[in-house]
Scaffold this motif. Structure first.
Motif, mmCIF file in Angstrom:
data_model
loop_
_atom_site.group_PDB
_atom_site.id
_atom_site.type_symbol
_atom_site.label_atom_id
_atom_site.label_comp_id
_atom_site.label_asym_id
_atom_site.label_seq_id
_atom_site.Cartn_x
_atom_site.Cartn_y
_atom_site.Cartn_z
ATOM 1 N N ALA A 141 54.950 38.094 29.610
ATOM 2 C CA ALA A 141 53.896 38.393 30.587
ATOM 3 C C ALA A 141 53.965 39.871 30.976
ATOM 4 C CB ALA A 141 54.068 37.534 31.835
ATOM 5 N N ARG A 148 49.575 41.849 39.908
ATOM 6 C CA ARG A 148 48.752 40.976 39.078
ATOM 7 C C ARG A 148 49.446 40.739 37.742
ATOM 8 N NH1 ARG A 148 46.127 45.163 40.589
ATOM 9 N NH2 ARG A 148 45.728 45.934 38.515
ATOM 10 N N ILE A 149 49.250 39.539 37.197
ATOM 11 C CA ILE A 149 49.639 39.251 35.827
ATOM 12 C C ILE A 149 48.437 39.628 34.981
ATOM 13 C CG2 ILE A 149 50.238 37.461 34.168
ATOM 14 C CD1 ILE A 149 51.516 35.911 36.492
ATOM 15 N N LEU A 150 48.650 40.474 33.994
ATOM 16 C CA LEU A 150 47.536 40.919 33.152
ATOM 17 C C LEU A 150 47.344 39.962 31.992
ATOM 18 C CD1 LEU A 150 48.284 44.744 33.008
ATOM 19 C CD2 LEU A 150 46.926 43.467 34.672
ATOM 20 N N GLN A 151 46.092 39.537 31.820
ATOM 21 C CA GLN A 151 45.754 38.665 30.708
ATOM 22 C C GLN A 151 44.385 39.076 30.202
ATOM 23 O OE1 GLN A 151 46.521 34.543 31.223
ATOM 24 N NE2 GLN A 151 45.134 33.919 29.612
ATOM 25 N N GLY A 152 44.352 39.634 29.010
ATOM 26 C CA GLY A 152 43.085 40.122 28.466
ATOM 27 C C GLY A 152 42.498 41.191 29.370
ATOM 28 N N THR A 153 41.279 40.990 29.796
ATOM 29 C CA THR A 153 40.623 41.970 30.666
ATOM 30 C C THR A 153 40.642 41.546 32.122
ATOM 31 O OG1 THR A 153 38.491 40.923 30.305
ATOM 32 C CG2 THR A 153 39.089 42.721 28.809
#
Length: 124
Positions: free
Chosen positions: A38, A89-94
């Motif tokens: 992550a 924040r957890i970054l996922q894609g955009t």
């Protein structure tokens, strides 16, 4: 039969950053880390400040109030072992999850990569 033992040694530079956040009681250091696959981005907080905020949120909850005491700030200890993120924040894609930012605790020894600064999104 051969046995391979991997010894995880926390990044000394990252420990130094965490120690400075702890000693200055500052929450202005932005950091992005990779841990367990992550990507987490946000600002670091001293552990005592982070624990106090989590305790306040739990105290205000009708269902979780009894857990607030678990997060009472500990006494001074040795070198930091965890990073305490807030407005993170957890970054996922955009997308950053949650959009408003959350509170995350990450073991320094589990960080596989990191950089100073946080990532934000724009519609452009």
């Amino acid at each position: 039969m051969n046995t391979i033992c991997l010894v995880s040694k926390p990044d000394e530079l990252l420990v130094a950053v965490a120690a400075l956040v702890e000693s200055e009681q500052s929450n202005q250091m932005s950091l992005t880390v990779v841990t367990g696959g992550a990507v987490i981005t946000g600002r670091l907080a001293p552990e005592a400040v982070w624990r106090k905020r989590v305790s306040e949120v739990l105290t205000d909850s009708d269902r979780l109030g009894e857990f607030s005491a678990v997060f009472a700030p500990p006494g001074p200890e040795g070198s930091p072992t965890h990073l305490h993120f807030h407005v993170a924040r957890i970054l996922q894609g955009t997308v950053g999850i949650p959009e408003t930012g959350g509170m995350y605790r990450v073991a320094i020894e589990d960080v596989s990569a990191w950089t100073v600064g946080d990532f934000s999104y724009s519609d452009r």
